[in-house]
Design a protein around this motif. Structure first.
Motif, PDB file in Angstrom:
ATOM      1  N   LYS A   1      23.372  24.675  17.433  1.00 20.20           N
ATOM      2  CA  LYS A   1      24.516  23.204  17.711  1.00 20.20           C
ATOM      3  C   LYS A   1      23.979  22.676  18.006  1.00 20.20           C
ATOM      4  O   LYS A   1      24.452  21.259  18.231  1.00 20.20           O
ATOM      5  CB  LYS A   1      25.185  24.371  18.808  1.00 20.20           C
ATOM      6  CG  LYS A   1      24.145  24.065  20.086  1.00 20.20           C
ATOM      7  CD  LYS A   1      24.977  24.449  21.855  1.00 20.20           C
ATOM      8  CE  LYS A   1      24.098  25.189  22.729  1.00 20.20           C
ATOM      9  NZ  LYS A   1      24.353  24.860  24.034  1.00 20.20           N
ATOM     10  N   TYR A   2      22.711  21.915  18.355  1.00 19.64           N
ATOM     11  CA  TYR A   2      21.911  21.224  18.476  1.00 19.64           C
ATOM     12  C   TYR A   2      21.432  20.183  17.314  1.00 19.64           C
ATOM     13  O   TYR A   2      21.712  20.097  16.579  1.00 19.64           O
ATOM     14  CB  TYR A   2      20.417  20.771  19.124  1.00 19.64           C
ATOM     15  CG  TYR A   2      20.672  21.808  20.324  1.00 19.64           C
ATOM     16  CD1 TYR A   2      20.616  21.186  21.529  1.00 19.64           C
ATOM     17  CD2 TYR A   2      20.203  22.944  19.838  1.00 19.64           C
ATOM     18  CE1 TYR A   2      20.634  21.839  23.093  1.00 19.64           C
ATOM     19  CE2 TYR A   2      19.899  23.936  21.490  1.00 19.64           C
ATOM     20  CZ  TYR A   2      20.280  23.571  23.419  1.00 19.64           C
ATOM     21  OH  TYR A   2      20.688  24.226  23.834  1.00 19.64           O
TER      22      TYR A   2
ATOM     23  N   LEU B   1      29.765  25.084  17.828  1.00 14.59           N
ATOM     24  CA  LEU B   1      29.757  24.073  19.112  1.00 14.59           C
ATOM     25  C   LEU B   1      28.634  22.796  18.360  1.00 14.59           C
ATOM     26  O   LEU B   1      27.756  23.065  17.710  1.00 14.59           O
ATOM     27  CB  LEU B   1      28.886  25.085  20.138  1.00 14.59           C
ATOM     28  CG  LEU B   1      29.313  26.454  21.106  1.00 14.59           C
ATOM     29  CD1 LEU B   1      28.924  27.046  21.789  1.00 14.59           C
ATOM     30  CD2 LEU B   1      31.000  25.532  21.166  1.00 14.59           C
TER      31      LEU B   1
ATOM     32  N   ILE C   1      23.547  11.952  25.076  1.00 12.68           N
ATOM     33  CA  ILE C   1      22.901  13.225  25.421  1.00 12.68           C
ATOM     34  C   ILE C   1      23.481  14.045  26.072  1.00 12.68           C
ATOM     35  O   ILE C   1      24.043  13.331  27.108  1.00 12.68           O
ATOM     36  CB  ILE C   1      21.896  12.293  25.770  1.00 12.68           C
ATOM     37  CG1 ILE C   1      20.966  13.380  25.926  1.00 12.68           C
ATOM     38  CG2 ILE C   1      21.684  11.658  27.062  1.00 12.68           C
ATOM     39  CD1 ILE C   1      19.182  12.648  25.760  1.00 12.68           C
ATOM     40  N   GLY C   2      23.691  15.924  25.933  1.00 11.56           N
ATOM     41  CA  GLY C   2      23.359  16.726  27.132  1.00 11.56           C
ATOM     42  C   GLY C   2      25.229  17.310  27.003  1.00 11.56           C
ATOM     43  O   GLY C   2      25.569  18.340  26.830  1.00 11.56           O
TER      44      GLY C   2
ATOM     45  N   ASN D   1      34.229  30.372  18.995  1.00 13.72           N
ATOM     46  CA  ASN D   1      33.007  28.712  18.447  1.00 13.72           C
ATOM     47  C   ASN D   1      32.390  28.124  17.897  1.00 13.72           C
ATOM     48  O   ASN D   1      31.418  28.571  17.946  1.00 13.72           O
ATOM     49  CB  ASN D   1      33.267  28.852  20.276  1.00 13.72           C
ATOM     50  CG  ASN D   1      34.439  28.957  21.106  1.00 13.72           C
ATOM     51  OD1 ASN D   1      36.007  28.403  20.596  1.00 13.72           O
ATOM     52  ND2 ASN D   1      34.195  29.274  21.584  1.00 13.72           N
TER      53      ASN D   1
ATOM     54  N   GLU E   1      28.266  18.693  25.391  1.00 11.70           N
ATOM     55  CA  GLU E   1      28.758  19.698  24.297  1.00 11.70           C
ATOM     56  C   GLU E   1      29.820  19.477  24.644  1.00 11.70           C
ATOM     57  O   GLU E   1      30.757  19.506  25.106  1.00 11.70           O
ATOM     58  CB  GLU E   1      27.988  21.165  25.488  1.00 11.70           C
ATOM     59  CG  GLU E   1      27.976  22.510  23.641  1.00 11.70           C
ATOM     60  CD  GLU E   1      28.252  24.109  24.424  1.00 11.70           C
ATOM     61  OE1 GLU E   1      26.994  23.886  25.465  1.00 11.70           O
ATOM     62  OE2 GLU E   1      28.938  24.162  25.164  1.00 11.70           O
ATOM     63  N   ILE E   2      30.822  20.075  22.515  1.00 15.11           N
ATOM     64  CA  ILE E   2      31.804  20.021  22.443  1.00 15.11           C
ATOM     65  C   ILE E   2      31.770  21.610  21.636  1.00 15.11           C
ATOM     66  O   ILE E   2      31.074  21.724  21.164  1.00 15.11           O
ATOM     67  CB  ILE E   2      31.910  19.004  21.722  1.00 15.11           C
ATOM     68  CG1 ILE E   2      31.522  18.384  20.377  1.00 15.11           C
ATOM     69  CG2 ILE E   2      31.714  17.551  22.420  1.00 15.11           C
ATOM     70  CD1 ILE E   2      32.600  17.567  19.593  1.00 15.11           C
ATOM     71  N   ARG E   3      33.222  21.534  21.780  1.00 15.15           N
ATOM     72  CA  ARG E   3      33.499  22.723  20.829  1.00 15.15           C
ATOM     73  C   ARG E   3      33.703  22.013  19.520  1.00 15.15           C
ATOM     74  O   ARG E   3      34.838  21.154  19.696  1.00 15.15           O
ATOM     75  CB  ARG E   3      34.458  23.447  21.583  1.00 15.15           C
ATOM     76  CG  ARG E   3      35.500  24.685  20.248  1.00 15.15           C
ATOM     77  CD  ARG E   3      36.421  25.287  20.794  1.00 15.15           C
ATOM     78  NE  ARG E   3      36.735  26.270  21.620  1.00 15.15           N
ATOM     79  CZ  ARG E   3      37.199  26.649  22.415  1.00 15.15           C
ATOM     80  NH1 ARG E   3      38.145  25.789  22.594  1.00 15.15           N
ATOM     81  NH2 ARG E   3      37.961  27.574  23.499  1.00 15.15           N
TER      82      ARG E   3
ATOM     83  N   GLN F   1      25.499  20.246  20.656  1.00 15.71           N
ATOM     84  CA  GLN F   1      25.486  19.243  21.947  1.00 15.71           C
ATOM     85  C   GLN F   1      24.204  18.176  21.340  1.00 15.71           C
ATOM     86  O   GLN F   1      23.749  18.909  20.187  1.00 15.71           O
ATOM     87  CB  GLN F   1      24.403  19.968  22.386  1.00 15.71           C
ATOM     88  CG  GLN F   1      24.449  20.121  23.748  1.00 15.71           C
ATOM     89  CD  GLN F   1      24.129  21.153  25.198  1.00 15.71           C
ATOM     90  OE1 GLN F   1      23.742  22.230  24.912  1.00 15.71           O
ATOM     91  NE2 GLN F   1      23.386  20.758  25.717  1.00 15.71           N
TER      92      GLN F   1
END
Lengths: 283, 430
Positions: free
Chosen positions: B15-16, B318, B292-293, B316, B295-297, B320
C-alpha cells in the motif's frame, strides 16, 4: 440538498439517495467534507481514512498540565497511549508505547494506562500500579508467541515532588524555567541495549519485572516532561525556546511546540508528550 | 441457493506509495470454497449448446476431426442436461433436436445427437456471429440454468467485423462460451474475441486422441458451476481513475471495457459463472497525489450477484504515502508475478504478429525476451514452444528466428499465451 456522492437532489427526510443508494446523514469527511464516512472509517467519496481520536489528541487539566499524542508521519496508527488526571492535589501521568514487534501493541498500551493511572490516583504505590498494569497486559496474550507488549513510565506529582517509575525506553525529563533557551535534563535511564532494543516491558513474555523508581525534587520552577521515544529521539542537542518554558507560557503550547519539532524532524514514530508544571508557585 | 459455495476475497498489495506515487496495484484472489459436487448434492440446472463449424474451409480432415470432437462433447454430457447441437455455415441451424428447443441428455438422446453429427458435411460460408446468436436464443429458454456453449471451428470467419462485434455484444453476459480450434491452419484471432466477449477459454488440441479427455474436462468444468453470474463491483475515490481490471489467473482476460456503471464512482465487471475454484484479478487505480502519512481507500472491491445485489465477499485496496523508500519501493510478489505474466503474453502476441508481417528484428527481440520471462517464471511448456520458434545462443544471448516452424507449434504458442502460471509458494519477491 444534494447527495454527497452523485450530487443528485435528495430530500432531508430520506435515509438513502434515490439515485445512487448512498446512505445519507453519515459523518463528514475530515478532508473533502462529504457526509460520506462509512462504518469502516473511510470516506466514500475521496477515500481518506478518517483520523481516529487516538491518531491525534490533546488533553489539558485545570491545574495546567497538558498532553498531546500523535501517530507521527510514518506509522499507520498510534500505538502510544497516555493518561493524565488529577485527584485532589495529586497529578498522575502514565505513558506507554506499544512494542512494534508484538501483536496488537496498541491494545497493550491502552490497557496499561487505563489500569495504572486510576490506581496511582487512588494512592497505589508506583511498583504496585506497574504490577497491576503488567497483569492486565499479560492477559491479552494467548502465549509467549502472541504477547502484546508495551513500555511504561509513570509520574505522580504531589507535595512539590515527583515519583517516577518506568520500564523500557519511555522517559521523563526536567525542563527548568529560564530566560534563555533551555535543554531538557533526563531523569530516567532506559532499559535498553546499546543498539536500542528494550530489555524491559509489560507483556505475557516480560517475566517478573520490578520497575525502576525514582523520586525527583525540582531545584526550582519548571516542567516535568513525560514522553515516548517518538519525541526524545529528536531531543538530543535540541533547545527549547525560553519563552515557551516561561512561567506564563501555557504547557499546551509547549507540548504543541515539541510535537511540531518531532514531526518536523520526520515523525518516524508515534509521539506522546505530557507536561506537568512543578516547583515554584505551582507547588 | 442452498448449494451456493462460500466465497473469500483476499487482497495482495504494497500500500505504500512514494510522495509522487500515483499508481496503486493489487492482486485480488477470489476463492469459492464450496465443495458442491455432482455426486453429493443436487447439481444446478445446466444448458449446453454444441456448435460445429461446417463451412467449406472445414472440408476434408477438419470436418472429420470436428465431428469426432462434437461426438465426444455429447458423450460427456451428464444425464438431464439440456442440450442442442448447431451446425454453422453462413447461417446457423439446429441439427439436434429438431426445432428450436433443447433436448434432455440421456443415453437415447446422446446417441441420436451423435448420429446427426455423423452426417455433417462441410459446405458454405462462415458467420460465427450468427451461430452464437442462435445459441443465445436456445439458451434464453433456460434462464435459471448455468448456460454454456462450446464452439468448434477453424476460426476462418468471413462475416463483416461489425456484424461479428454486434453479435458478440448481443450475447455478452447471456452465456459463457469455450472454443476449440480445429485443424493446423486454425486462426486464433477471431476466437480470442469470442473468449473475451463471452468470458470463456479457447484451446487447441493437437492430438486427436486427446479430444475425449479435453471435452470431459470442459463439460465437467461447465457442469460443475453452481453460481450463474457474479460481478466484481469496484469503487474508487471520486478523484481517482480505475486504470484496469484484468483476470490474471487461470487465464488473462481484460475486463476493463466490460464495466457497467453502478454509480459515478462504482462499476460492475462481469466474471461469468463459478464453481469451486480460485481466480485472481489485477487491479490498477490512479490516485491523486497525497500527503505523507495519509492513508486512503483506493479501491473497494465486492463480489456481488448483480440480480440480487447480494455481497458474497469484499476487501479494501489501500494507499498510504511515505518518504521511506524502503517501504515504497518494495514490490508485492504477486503483483510482480502477474505483471510479468501479462508482459509475457504481450511479447508473444507482438512477436508472432511481427513474424507474420515479416518484421524479423521486432519478432526476434520480442520472442527472445518472452523466452527469458517464460523460463524465469516457471512456464516450462511455453519456454519449450518458444524454443521451436526462436533460437537463443546460451553463450552471448543473441537470438534468431528459426526457419521452419511447425504451424501447430505456433498456434499452440499463440493460444496458450493467455494461460498464466501461479506464483510458487514462497516465491521470489513476496
Amino acid at each position: 440538498m444534494t447527495c454527497p456522492l452523485c450530487a443528485a437532489p435528495v430530500l432531508a427526510e430520506h435515509a438513502f439517495c434515490e439515485a445512487c443508494g448512498h446512505e445519507l446523514g453519515a459523518p463528514a469527511c475530515a478532508a473533502c467534507g462529504a457526509q460520506a464516512v462509512d462504518a469502516d472509517g473511510y470516506c466514500e467519496r475521496c477515500g481518506l481514512r478518517q483520523p481516529t481520536g487516538r491518531d491525534e489528541a490533546e488533553l489539558t487539566l485545570p491545574g495546567g498540565a497538558a498532553a498531546v499524542t500523535h501517530k507521527g508521519l510514518r506509522r499507520a496508527r498510534n500505538e502510544d497511549a497516555m493518561a493524565l488526571l488529577e485527584a485532589g492535589d495529586v497529578t498522575v501521568a502514565v505513558v506507554c508505547d506499544g512494542v512494534g514487534s508484538s501483536p496488537r501493541a496498541d491494545e497493550a498500551s491502552a490497557v496499561a494506562v487505563e489500569i495504572a493511572a486510576p490506581a496511582l490516583a487512588r494512592g497505589t504505590g508506583p511498583a504496585e500500579a506497574f504490577a497491576l498494569a503488567g497483569k492486565a497486559v499479560a492477559k491479552l496474550g494467548s502465549s509467549p508467541d502472541d504477547a502484546p507488549a508495551c513500555t511504561y513510565v509513570s509520574a505522580v506529582v504531589a507535595g512539590g515532588r515527583a515519583t517516577l517509575a518506568w520500564a523500557g525506553d519511555s522517559r521523563v525529563y526536567w525542563l527548568p524555567h529560564g530566560a534563555g533557551p533551555v535543554s531538557a535534563v533526563r531523569l530516567t535511564d532506559d532499559h535498553a541495549t546499546s543498539t536500542g532494543e528494550i530489555t524491559a516491558w509489560l507483556g505475557a513474555d516480560a517475566g517478573d519485572w520490578k520497575p525502576s523508581v525514582r523520586v525527583f525534587e525540582p531545584p526550582g520552577p519548571g516542567s516535568l516532561l513525560v514522553c515516548s521515544d517518538g519525541l526524545w529521539r529528536y531531543l538530543d542537542g535540541h533547545t527549547v525556546p525560553g519563552t515557551a518554558v516561561h512561567p506564563d507560557g501555557r504547557p499546551l503550547d509547549l507540548a504543541r511546540e515539541l510535537l511540531r519539532h518531532a514531526l518536523g524532524c520526520g515523525g518516524h514514530d508515534n509521539v506522546t508528550i505530557v507536561l506537568i508544571p512543578l516547583g515554584g508557585q505551582h507547588g | 441457493m442452498g448449494d451456493q459455495p462460500a466465497f473469500t476475497l483476499q487482497i495482495d498489495q504494497n500500500k505504500y506509495l512514494p510522495l509522487d506515487g500515483r499508481e496503486v496495484h493489487a492482486i485480488l484472489t477470489v476463492s469459492s470454497t464450496g465443495t458442491v459436487t455432482t455426486t453429493t448434492s443436487v447439481p444446478a440446472e445446466a444448458a449446453e449448446v454444441i456448435i460445429v463449424d461446417t463451412s467449406g474451409s472445414m472440408s476434408g480432415g477438419k470436418i472429420r476431426e470436428a465431428r469426432q470432437a462434437a461426438a465426444s462433447a455429447v458423450q460427456a454430457l451428464r444425464d438431464g442436461v439440456n442440450f442442442a447441437v448447431i451446425a454453422g455455415t453462413d447461417t446457423a441451424r439446429v441439427i439436434y433436436p429438431r426445432g428450436r428447443t433443447m433436448a434432455r441428455a440421456s443415453r437415447a438422446t446422446r446417441a441420436e445427437a451423435q448420429t446427426a453429427i455423423g452426417r455433417l458435411s462441410a459446405n458454405g460460408g462462415t458467420s460465427i456471429g450468427e451461430w452464437l446468436l442462435l445459441a443465445r436464443d436456445l439458451l434464453d429458454a433456460h434462464p435459471d440454468a448455468i448456460r454454456h456453449a462450446l464452439l468448434m471451428t477453424d476460426g476462418q470467419n468471413n462475416e463483416s467485423s461489425d456484424a461479428f462485434a454486434r453479435a458478440l455484444s448481443a450475447c455478452s453476459g447471456r452465456f459463457v462460451c469455450d472454443s476449440l480450434g480445429v485443424g493446423s491452419d486454425w486462426v486464433p484471432a477471431e476466437l480470442r474475441k469470442v473468449s473475451e466477449a463471452l468470458l470463456g477459454t479457447f484451446d487447441f488440441v493437437r492430438n486427436q486422441s486427446d479430444l475425449s479427455a479435453f471435452f470431459n474436462r470442459i463439460t465437467q468444468e461447465s457442469m460443475s458451476k453452481t453460481v450463474a453470474e457474479l460481478a466484481l463491483r469496484v469503487w474508487v475515490p471520486q478523484t481517482a481513475t480505475l486504470t484496469f481490471v484484468k483476470q490474471v489467473s487461470p487465464t488473462l482476460l481484460d475486463l476493463t471495457g466490460k464495466r457497467a456503471d453502478v454509480n459515478p464512482l462504482t462499476g460492475d465487471y462481469p466474471t461469468g459463472s463459478w464453481g469451486a475454484e480460485e481466480r485472481e484479478y489485477h487491479l490498477c487505480v490512479e490516485v491523486p497525489p497525497g500527503q505523507i502519512g495519509t492513508e486512503i481507500r483506493a479501491g473497494w472491491v465486492k463480489l456481488v450477484r448483480p440480480d440480487t445485489q447480494e455481497v458474497l465477499a469484499s476487501g479494501n485496496v489501500l494507499a498510504q504515502w511515505t518518504d521511506d523508500l524502503a517501504q515504497s519501493t518494495r514490490i508485492n510478489g504477486k503483483v510482480a508475478h502477474y505483471t510479468g505474466q501479462a508482459e509475457l503474453h504481450e511479447l508473444i502476441q507482438e512477436g508472432l504478429s511481427a513474424r507474420a508481417a515479416g518484421h524479423v528484428d521486432v519478432a526476434t527481440a520480442r520472442l527472445a525476451k518472452a523466452r527469458q520471462i517464460a523460463a524465469e517464471s516457471g512456464r516450462e511448456d511455453t519456454a519449450r514452444l518458444l524454443d521451436k520458434v526462436v533460437e537463443v545462443d546460451p553463450r552471448d544471448g543473441t537470438a534468431r528466428l528459426r526457419r521452419n516452424v511447425d504451424k501447430a507449434d505456433e498456434i499452440e504458442l499463440d493460444t496458450g499465451s493467455v494461460r498464466t502460471s501461479r506464483l510458487r509458494q514462497g516465491g521470489e519477491g513476496s
